[in-house]
Design an enzyme around this catalytic site. Structure first.
Site, PDB file in Angstrom:
ATOM      1  N   CYS A  97       0.782  -1.243   0.000  1.00 52.45           N
ATOM      2  CA  CYS A  97       0.000   0.000   0.000  1.00 52.45           C
ATOM      3  C   CYS A  97       0.814   1.294   0.000  1.00 52.45           C
ATOM      4  O   CYS A  97       0.313   2.316  -0.479  1.00 52.45           O
ATOM      5  CB  CYS A  97      -1.003   0.012   1.151  1.00 52.45           C
ATOM      6  SG  CYS A  97      -0.276   0.150   2.790  1.00 52.45           S
TER       7      CYS A  97
ATOM      8  N   ARG B   2       9.749 -10.084  -0.920  1.00 51.65           N
ATOM      9  CA  ARG B   2      10.230 -10.002   0.456  1.00 51.65           C
ATOM     10  C   ARG B   2      11.307 -11.058   0.650  1.00 51.65           C
ATOM     11  O   ARG B   2      11.071 -12.235   0.419  1.00 51.65           O
ATOM     12  CB  ARG B   2       9.072 -10.212   1.421  1.00 51.65           C
ATOM     13  CG  ARG B   2       9.405  -9.943   2.867  1.00 51.65           C
ATOM     14  CD  ARG B   2       8.135  -9.890   3.708  1.00 51.65           C
ATOM     15  NE  ARG B   2       7.231  -8.841   3.255  1.00 51.65           N
ATOM     16  CZ  ARG B   2       6.119  -8.499   3.899  1.00 51.65           C
ATOM     17  NH1 ARG B   2       5.786  -9.118   5.003  1.00 51.65           N
ATOM     18  NH2 ARG B   2       5.336  -7.544   3.432  1.00 51.65           N
TER      19      ARG B   2
ATOM     20  N   GLU C  75      13.016 -13.645   2.362  1.00 52.29           N
ATOM     21  CA  GLU C  75      12.730 -14.507   3.507  1.00 52.29           C
ATOM     22  C   GLU C  75      14.015 -15.177   3.999  1.00 52.29           C
ATOM     23  O   GLU C  75      14.887 -15.536   3.212  1.00 52.29           O
ATOM     24  CB  GLU C  75      11.705 -15.583   3.123  1.00 52.29           C
ATOM     25  CG  GLU C  75      10.295 -15.054   2.931  1.00 52.29           C
ATOM     26  CD  GLU C  75       9.591 -14.749   4.244  1.00 52.29           C
ATOM     27  OE1 GLU C  75      10.210 -14.933   5.311  1.00 52.29           O
ATOM     28  OE2 GLU C  75       8.427 -14.321   4.193  1.00 52.29           O
TER      29      GLU C  75
ATOM     30  N   ARG D 185       5.543 -19.662   2.221  1.00 54.65           N
ATOM     31  CA  ARG D 185       6.575 -18.691   2.595  1.00 54.65           C
ATOM     32  C   ARG D 185       7.472 -18.453   1.397  1.00 54.65           C
ATOM     33  O   ARG D 185       8.366 -19.240   1.115  1.00 54.65           O
ATOM     34  CB  ARG D 185       7.382 -19.212   3.784  1.00 54.65           C
ATOM     35  CG  ARG D 185       8.302 -18.191   4.388  1.00 54.65           C
ATOM     36  CD  ARG D 185       8.945 -18.739   5.656  1.00 54.65           C
ATOM     37  NE  ARG D 185       9.883 -17.794   6.219  1.00 54.65           N
ATOM     38  CZ  ARG D 185      10.699 -18.069   7.226  1.00 54.65           C
ATOM     39  NH1 ARG D 185      10.688 -19.266   7.778  1.00 54.65           N
ATOM     40  NH2 ARG D 185      11.530 -17.157   7.695  1.00 54.65           N
TER      41      ARG D 185
ATOM     42  N   GLU E 193      -4.263  -5.948  -2.511  1.00 47.48           N
ATOM     43  CA  GLU E 193      -4.101  -5.002  -1.405  1.00 47.48           C
ATOM     44  C   GLU E 193      -5.309  -4.078  -1.344  1.00 47.48           C
ATOM     45  O   GLU E 193      -5.667  -3.434  -2.337  1.00 47.48           O
ATOM     46  CB  GLU E 193      -2.823  -4.178  -1.582  1.00 47.48           C
ATOM     47  CG  GLU E 193      -2.514  -3.245  -0.445  1.00 47.48           C
ATOM     48  CD  GLU E 193      -2.026  -3.964   0.812  1.00 47.48           C
ATOM     49  OE1 GLU E 193      -1.783  -3.277   1.820  1.00 47.48           O
ATOM     50  OE2 GLU E 193      -1.884  -5.208   0.784  1.00 47.48           O
TER      51      GLU E 193
ATOM     52  N   ASP F  18      -5.062 -10.719  12.767  1.00 50.38           N
ATOM     53  CA  ASP F  18      -4.533 -11.786  11.917  1.00 50.38           C
ATOM     54  C   ASP F  18      -5.540 -12.927  11.826  1.00 50.38           C
ATOM     55  O   ASP F  18      -6.168 -13.296  12.824  1.00 50.38           O
ATOM     56  CB  ASP F  18      -3.225 -12.332  12.487  1.00 50.38           C
ATOM     57  CG  ASP F  18      -2.018 -11.519  12.077  1.00 50.38           C
ATOM     58  OD1 ASP F  18      -2.161 -10.637  11.207  1.00 50.38           O
ATOM     59  OD2 ASP F  18      -0.926 -11.754  12.637  1.00 50.38           O
TER      60      ASP F  18
ATOM     61  N   GLU G  29      -0.589 -17.808   9.505  1.00 47.98           N
ATOM     62  CA  GLU G  29      -1.286 -16.525   9.293  1.00 47.98           C
ATOM     63  C   GLU G  29      -1.467 -16.346   7.792  1.00 47.98           C
ATOM     64  O   GLU G  29      -0.497 -16.313   7.039  1.00 47.98           O
ATOM     65  CB  GLU G  29      -0.470 -15.375   9.892  1.00 47.98           C
ATOM     66  CG  GLU G  29      -1.180 -14.035   9.829  1.00 47.98           C
ATOM     67  CD  GLU G  29      -0.737 -13.195   8.636  1.00 47.98           C
ATOM     68  OE1 GLU G  29      -1.632 -12.805   7.852  1.00 47.98           O
ATOM     69  OE2 GLU G  29       0.467 -12.948   8.477  1.00 47.98           O
TER      70      GLU G  29
ATOM     71  N   ASN H  65      -4.979 -10.668   6.923  1.00 47.39           N
ATOM     72  CA  ASN H  65      -5.015  -9.704   8.021  1.00 47.39           C
ATOM     73  C   ASN H  65      -5.863  -8.496   7.667  1.00 47.39           C
ATOM     74  O   ASN H  65      -6.146  -8.233   6.495  1.00 47.39           O
ATOM     75  CB  ASN H  65      -3.596  -9.258   8.412  1.00 47.39           C
ATOM     76  CG  ASN H  65      -2.894  -8.532   7.277  1.00 47.39           C
ATOM     77  OD1 ASN H  65      -3.381  -7.552   6.741  1.00 47.39           O
ATOM     78  ND2 ASN H  65      -1.723  -9.020   6.899  1.00 47.39           N
TER      79      ASN H  65
ATOM     80  N   CYS I 101      -5.649  -1.059   6.026  1.00 47.55           N
ATOM     81  CA  CYS I 101      -5.280  -1.856   4.859  1.00 47.55           C
ATOM     82  C   CYS I 101      -5.465  -3.332   5.180  1.00 47.55           C
ATOM     83  O   CYS I 101      -5.461  -3.738   6.347  1.00 47.55           O
ATOM     84  CB  CYS I 101      -3.839  -1.576   4.408  1.00 47.55           C
ATOM     85  SG  CYS I 101      -2.591  -2.009   5.638  1.00 47.55           S
TER      86      CYS I 101
ATOM     87  N   ARG J   7      -0.841 -17.738   0.328  1.00 45.87           N
ATOM     88  CA  ARG J   7      -1.254 -18.170   1.674  1.00 45.87           C
ATOM     89  C   ARG J   7      -2.654 -18.788   1.645  1.00 45.87           C
ATOM     90  O   ARG J   7      -2.913 -19.781   2.318  1.00 45.87           O
ATOM     91  CB  ARG J   7      -1.201 -16.988   2.635  1.00 45.87           C
ATOM     92  CG  ARG J   7       0.211 -16.509   2.968  1.00 45.87           C
ATOM     93  CD  ARG J   7       0.919 -17.493   3.877  1.00 45.87           C
ATOM     94  NE  ARG J   7       2.286 -17.132   4.162  1.00 45.87           N
ATOM     95  CZ  ARG J   7       2.686 -16.522   5.278  1.00 45.87           C
ATOM     96  NH1 ARG J   7       1.805 -16.169   6.196  1.00 45.87           N
ATOM     97  NH2 ARG J   7       3.964 -16.273   5.485  1.00 45.87           N
TER      98      ARG J   7
END
EC number: 6.1.1.11
Length: 502
Positions: free
Chosen positions: A306, A336, A338, A347, A355, A416, A432, A435, A461, A468
């Site tokens: 965001c 990202r 990891e 993951r 988003e 979450d 998770e 969210n 957001c 996931r």
């Protein structure tokens, strides 16, 4: 221990200040009860505790607490001294030299040395932490000591927060369900040819079957949540500059997890000719040589989706009748870095996300969050039919930015959504997978977004991570459509055939 500042410094003078000794003594005595107490509760101002004169200087020691800090006090004194000595004694103040600047900060936990400019030493002492700063007049004027103190207090608060168990609070949990499928969904998908690993770490190539699952999730979110609630689609940038992360607050701690972007120093083919020639001869990419020819990082690949949106509204004033603003983006991947070894689709370094962002008054933002919670519950119970729970947590940026007090009021914070993964066993860690965050005024303030009425703007957001969702759904339901809930199976339609290999 209370917060304490101690500053030893001297004013450089244009002449010997000894003839003005009595005037200086009177000024310091008066300042201790007037000038250096303004803006502070009674008894909590700054004080000149020692002073003496030299041939070309006025040496002094200042002490203070949280109010009228020593680096503010010394500039107040400079102005008064310049006026008093200049008029009568023709003595000018030429500058300020700092001999020592010490801050003692109360803390219950020890901290590692802060590796930042201007810190000469840092020591864990009884009841707190002692900092010795290496700052001069310019740094004090630019409030560097305040920023260092803020950083330290944030780390102290985060350490205290990390020692608590209360930052995860269960809000709701669905009753336990039977899960005949016990396989790791990633391994099952690879075995059935639904996906393969990409060439980069944490990257997957999704085949037709996996892509159909993702697109069905998107369709469900569009039809059951975004369209009924009036969210409008936008396209957010996926290369994020430092300016954006500075305004969003991510620049305070995002560095271990982002993929950096470095542009070429020039597009001139001659500049890059040796790189191309090296590859043509060796069939190896000369990464060290490339490193010499690229510029410094201008930012990184999309991390939290965001923040780039906020440049669209930065510096703008929203009409009262236009809020709440409700938008979403599904235009590209997020990245990202990891830690650890090889993981499954739960993951990943490169992932796909819808988003959802909303802006409004506090009341509107809270209402939008509740609407999302209701729609998510409908999707997870009535369409995906999974075993899940939701818990209230405090997001990383609050511990990092000293906003824990807001979270404790149960308005700002993150909810979450977690689901069990049967292949991990009955006592295995839940994942998770969703969210909803209420971020308070963090983003409107950071990007200077205002409301016509002058009322405070808040935002929220919510990220729908498709990997996931797939990891959770397929872990519980398996890959056979016959075992999927009828409502979901109808939305998927006939599954496409995969690509065959010899």
């Amino acid at each position: 221990m209370k917060l304490q500042f101690n500053l030893k410094a001297y004013f450089k003078t244009s002449a010997d200040p000894t003839p003005a000794k009595d005037a200086i003594a009177a000024l310091f005595e008066e300042a201790n009860s007037t000038l250096l107490t303004r803006g502070a509760p009674e008894g909590q101002g700054a004080k000149v505790t020692e002073w003496k004169l030299g041939e070309d200087r006025i040496e002094l020691t200042l002490q203070s607490g949280r109010y009228v800090r020593v680096h503010d006090a010394i500039f107040r004194l400079r102005k008064q001294l310049a006026e008093a000595l200049g008029k009568k004694y023709k003595i000018g103040i030429r500058g300020i030299e700092v001999e020592s600047f010490i801050i003692k900060v109360p803390a219950d936990h020890e901290l590692r040395m802060l590796k930042v400019p201007y810190i000469k030493s840092m020591e864990n002492i009884e009841g707190g932490i002692q900092l010795e700063l290496e700052v001069g007049e310019a740094e004090m004027k630019n409030r560097v000591p305040d920023r260092i103190l803020t950083l330290l207090e944030e780390k102290i608060e985060a350490a205290q927060y990390g020692a608590k168990a209360e930052h995860w609070n269960l809000l709701w949990q669905r009753e336990p369900m039977e899960h005949p499928f016990k396989e790791d969904p990633t391994q099952a998908m690879m075995k059935e040819g639904w996906l393969k690993r990409g060439s980069s770490r944490g990257q997957w190539i999704h085949g037709p079957q996996s892509a159909r699952i993702f697109r069905t999730f998107e369709k469900i979110v569009l039809e059951e949540l975004l369209e009924p609630l009036g969210y409008r689609e936008m396209i957010f940038p996926k290369l994020v500059t430092w300016e954006v992360w500075m305004k969003s607050g991510h620049a305070k701690g995002v560095y271990p997890e982002i993929y950096y972007v470095c542009p070429p120093q020039t597009r001139d083919p001659d500049y890059w000719e040796e790189v191309a020639d090296y590859y043509k001869v060796t069939h190896e990419v000369p990464t060290k040589l490339i490193k010499e020819k690229i510029a410094e990082p201008i930012g990184g690949m999309c991390y939290a989706q965001c923040p780039p949106f906020w440049m669209y509204v930065a510096g703008e004033t929203l009409p009262n009748e236009e809020i709440p603003v409700k938008v979403f983006d599904r235009s590209g991947t997020s990245h990202r870095y990891e830690s650890g070894g090889i993981h499954g689709i739960e993951r990943v370094d490169e992932f796909h996300r819808i988003e959802i962002v909303w802006i409004g008054t506090k009341e509107e933002v809270l209402k939008c969050a509740e609407e999302l919670h209701d729609r998510y519950m409908h999707i997870f119970n009535d369409i995906l039919d999974i075993e899940w729970r939701k818990a209230r947590v405090t997001p990383w940026f609050m511990a990092q930015e000293g906003l824990l007090g807001l979270a404790e009021e149960n308005t700002v914070g993150t909810t979450d959504y977690e689901a069990c993964l049967p292949y991990r066993g009955p006592d295995g860690e839940w994942l998770e997978f969703q969210n909803v965050s209420i971020n308070g005024d963090k983003y409107p303030k950071g990007f200077n977004v205002k409301l016509q009425s002058g009322d405070e703007l808040w935002s929220g957001c919510s990220g729908v991570g498709l990997e996931r969702w797939a990891a959770v759904f397929l872990a519980q339901k398996g890959l056979d459509p016959a075992n999927w809930p009828e409502e979901f199976r109808n939305r998927v339609g006939e599954m496409p055939k995969g690509i065959r290999f010899l």
